[in-house]
Scaffold this active site. Structure first.
Site: not given
Ligand code: NAD
Length: 478
Positions: A173, A204, A206, A209-210, A248, A282, A382
Site C-alpha cells: 500500500k 486507499g 491508512g 487498507v493499511g 522506519e 526523514c 518533527e
Molecule cells: P504516515 O504514518 O501518516 O503514513 C505512512 C503510511 O502509513 C501511509 O501509507 C498511510 O496510509 C499508512 N497508514 C496510516 N495510518 C495507518 C494505520 N492506522 N495502519 C496502517 N497504515 C496506516 O506517514 P506520512 O505522513 O505518510 O510520512 C511522513 C513520515 O514518514 C514522517 O514522520 C517521516 O519522518 C517518516 N519517514 C521515515 C523514513 C525512514 O526511513 N525512517 C522515511 C521517510 C519518511
C-alpha cells in the site's frame, strides 16, 4: 487519472467503488481519483498473493533476479514519464524526481535483483560431536509493505524489491496522498514478466487498507515506513499476532558543525540537507548546531544562500523548493512556525509563498529559526518541512548532549576535519546512521534505519533480505 488497484496481475476498481480525490500540490486542485479500497480488496490481494507464493517461492534465484533487473530497466526507460508523474503528485521539483526519485527506484530493483544471487546462509560444524548444523533462510510467505508520501516510488520499491527477491509475495500500500507512480508500476511489472499475484498493490486510506493489511491474520510480516505515531499503532495491531515487523519512523536529526570543517563544502551540503524535497526527507538535518566561534559567520552565509533558493512551480527548471505535499501538511508546518514565533527568532522565511500562476499551491519559504535551547518544541517535534533551527555550542560535551537529547534517533551529520573527534562522535551519537563530512551519501548495501522512536529493524542490503526471510536451523547427526 484514475488510480486502480493492481491485483493478480490486472488493474481493477475497488470492490465498493469508493474513491478518494487526488490533489496536485503545485496547483492545489484535484486532478484525479484513487481507489478508496477496503478490507475486501485487501482480502482479494491476499488470496492472489497466497496462490502465487507456491510457485514464486521456489522460482530459481536467477529467474527472480532477471525479472527484477528487467523491471529496473523498464523503469529507467520510462524515467521521464515517471518523474513527471511523481513531481505532479508530490509537488517536488521535477528535476529532483528525474535525478533522484525514479533512478533510485530503478536502482532498488537492480540492487536486490543482484543481491539475491549473492545472499547466503550459515552452517555450523559441531566439531567433535559428529553433527552439522545448517541454517535455511526461507521466504516468509505473504508480506505487507506500507510506505509514505515523501519519496513515494523510491521508498515503495525499497521494500517491495527485497521482499520479492527473497521469494515472498506482496500486498503493498503506497500513501493515499501520492499513489500515482505505484499505480504506474503495475504495468511495468507485468511487462517485465512478474507472474500474476506476486505483487499486489491496494490503494486507499491508512486506517482502512493499511490497518487491514497489518491485522490480516495470514500476512506474516510488515515492513512500514511512516510517522512514529502510525508506527506505534502498527506495533499495537501486530503484537498479538506476533508478526515480524520493521518500522522506519520519524526523525529530528542533528547537523553538527565544527569550525575546523571544510567550510564551503559544509555550507553547500547544509543547504541541501535542510531544504531538499522541501525538507520532507526523514534524513534532513533539521537541528543545526554550530561551534560558537563560527556561529555569526555561518548564520550570515547560510541565510544569504537560503534566500537565494527559488520557491516555485515544480515543473520550472529554476525551482529549488517546490510545493509541500498537501494542504493539511502545509497547515501543520505553518502551525509549527507560528509556535516558534512566540519564543524563538525567525531569521528568514517563516511564511507561505504565493507563486504566480499557482496561487492555490502549497508553498512555504525556506525558514531558518534561531533557538535558544534544545528543549523547545521546535527542536523536539518533527516538523518535516522547509524549517531548520540554528543554535551555537561551545564544547563537544554540550553538543553531543543536545544532539542525543531527543526521543528520535534516526541519523546525524558531523562536519569536522578532526579524525579523533569523528571517531568519538560516531561512537557516541545515539542514532542509526552517521554521516561525516557528507550527507545522504547512500550505498545500498549498508544497514538503514533508526533507534529509539525512529524505529526498529533495519532495511538495506542483506539486512533487508534477512528481514524478508525466516531462518530454520537443521541439525544432522552423523
Ligand atoms: P504516515 O504514518 O501518516 O503514513 C505512512 C503510511 O502509513 C501511509 O501509507 C498511510 O496510509 C499508512 N497508514 C496510516 N495510518 C495507518 C494505520 N492506522 N495502519 C496502517 N497504515 C496506516 O506517514 P506520512 O505522513 O505518510 O510520512 C511522513 C513520515 O514518514 C514522517 O514522520 C517521516 O519522518 C517518516 N519517514 C521515515 C523514513 C525512514 O526511513 N525512517 C522515511 C521517510 C519518511
Amino acid at each position: 487519472m484514475t488510480v486502480l488497484n493492481y491485483i493478480n496481475g490486472a488493474y481493477q476498481p475497488p470492490v465498493n467503488n469508493l474513491w478518494l480525490d487526488n490533489y496536485c500540490p503545485a496547483t492545489g486542485t484535484v486532478y484525479g481519483k484513487t481507489a478508496n479500497s477496503t478490507k475486501k480488496d485487501v482480502e482479494q490481494a491476499y488470496l492472489a498473493a497466497r496462490d502465487a507464493f507456491t510457485k514464486w517461492s521456489v522460482t530459481p534465484l536467477e529467474t527472480r533476479s532477471r525479472i527484477l533487473i528487467k523491471i529496473s530497466e523498464l523503469l529507467e526507460k520510462e524515467c521521464s514519464r515517471f518523474a513527471e508523474a511523481e513531481s505532479k503528485d508530490t509537488g517536488k521539483p521535477l528535476q529532483l524526481a528525474q535525478t533522484v526519485d525514479i533512478p533510485r527506484a530503478a536502482n532498488n530493483f537492480r540492487f536486490f535483483g543482484n543481491a539475491i544471487t549473492q545472499f547466503y546462509s550459515e552452517s555450523h560444524d559441531s566439531v567433535g560431536h559428529n553433527a552439522l548444523n545448517y541454517t535455511l533462510r526461507q521466504p516468509i510467505g505473504v508480506v505487507g509493505c506500507i510506505s509514505p508520501w515523501n519519496l513515494p516510488l523510491y521508498l515503495f520499491t525499497w521494500k517491495i524489491a527485497p521482499a520479492l527477491a527473497a521469494g515472498n509475495c506482496v500486498v503493498a500500500k503506497p500513501s493515499e496522498i501520492t499513489p500515482v507512480t505505484a499505480y504506474l508500476l503495475g504495468n511495468i511489472c507485468t511487462a517485465a514478466g512478474l507472474p500474476k499475484g506476486v505483487l499486489n498493490i491496494v490503494h486507499g486510506a491508512g486506517k482502512t487498507v493499511g490497518k487491514a493489511i497489518v491485522k490480516h491474520p495470514n500476512i506474516a510480516a510488515i515492513s512500514f515506513t511512516g510517522s512514529t505515531t502510525t508506527g506505534a499503532k502498527i506495533a499495537q495491531y501486530a503484537a498479538p499476532l506476533f508478526k515480524k515487523l520493521a518500522l522506519e519512523l520519524g526523525g529530528k536529526n542533528p547537523n553538527i558543525i565544527f569550525a575546523d570543517c571544510d567550510y564551503n563544502q559544509m555550507l553547500e551540503t547544509t543547504v541541501a540537507s535542510s531544504f531538499s524535497n522541501q525538507g520532507q526527507i526523514c534524513l534532513c538535518g533539521s537541528r543545526i548546531f554550530i561551534e560558537a566561534k563560527i556561529y555569526d559567520t555561518f548564520k550570515k552565509d547560510f541565510i544569504d544562500k537560503v534566500k537565494q533558493l527559488n520557491v516555485g512551480a515544480p515543473r520550472e527548471a529554476t525551482t529549488n523548493v517546490g510545493a509541500l505535499v498537501s494542504k493539511t501538511h502545509l497547515e501543520k508546518v505553518l502551525h509549527h512556525i507560528e509556535l516558534a514565533k512566540n519564543t524563538q527568532k525567525i531569521l528568514c522565511g517563516g511564511h507561505q509563498v504565493t507563486v504566480k500562476g499557482y496561487e492555490d499551491g502549497y508553498y512555504i519559504a525556506p525558514t531558518v529559526i534561531e533557538v535558544s535551547n534544545n528543549s523547545c518544541i521546535t527542536n523536539q517535534e518533527e516538523i518535516f518541512g522547509p524549517v531548520v533551527t540554528l543554535m551555537p555550542f561551545k564544547t563537544e560535551e554540550d553538543v553531543l548532549h543536545m544532539a542525543n537529547d531527543t526521543k528520535y534517533g534516526l541519523s546525524a551529520t558531523l562536519w569536522t576535519s578532526n579524525l579523533e573527534r569523528s571517531m568519538r562522535f560516531s561512537s557516541n551519537l545515539a542514532c542509526g546512521m552517521v554521516w561525516i563530512n557528507t550527507w545522504m551519501f547512500r550505498d545500498l548495501r549498508t544497514p538503514f534505519g533508526g533507534i529509539k522512536t525512529s524505529g526498529m529493524g533495519k532495511e538495506g542490503g542483506f539486512e533487508a533480505l534477512r528481514f524478508f526471510t525466516n531462518t530454520k536451523n537443521v541439525c544432522i547427526k552423523y
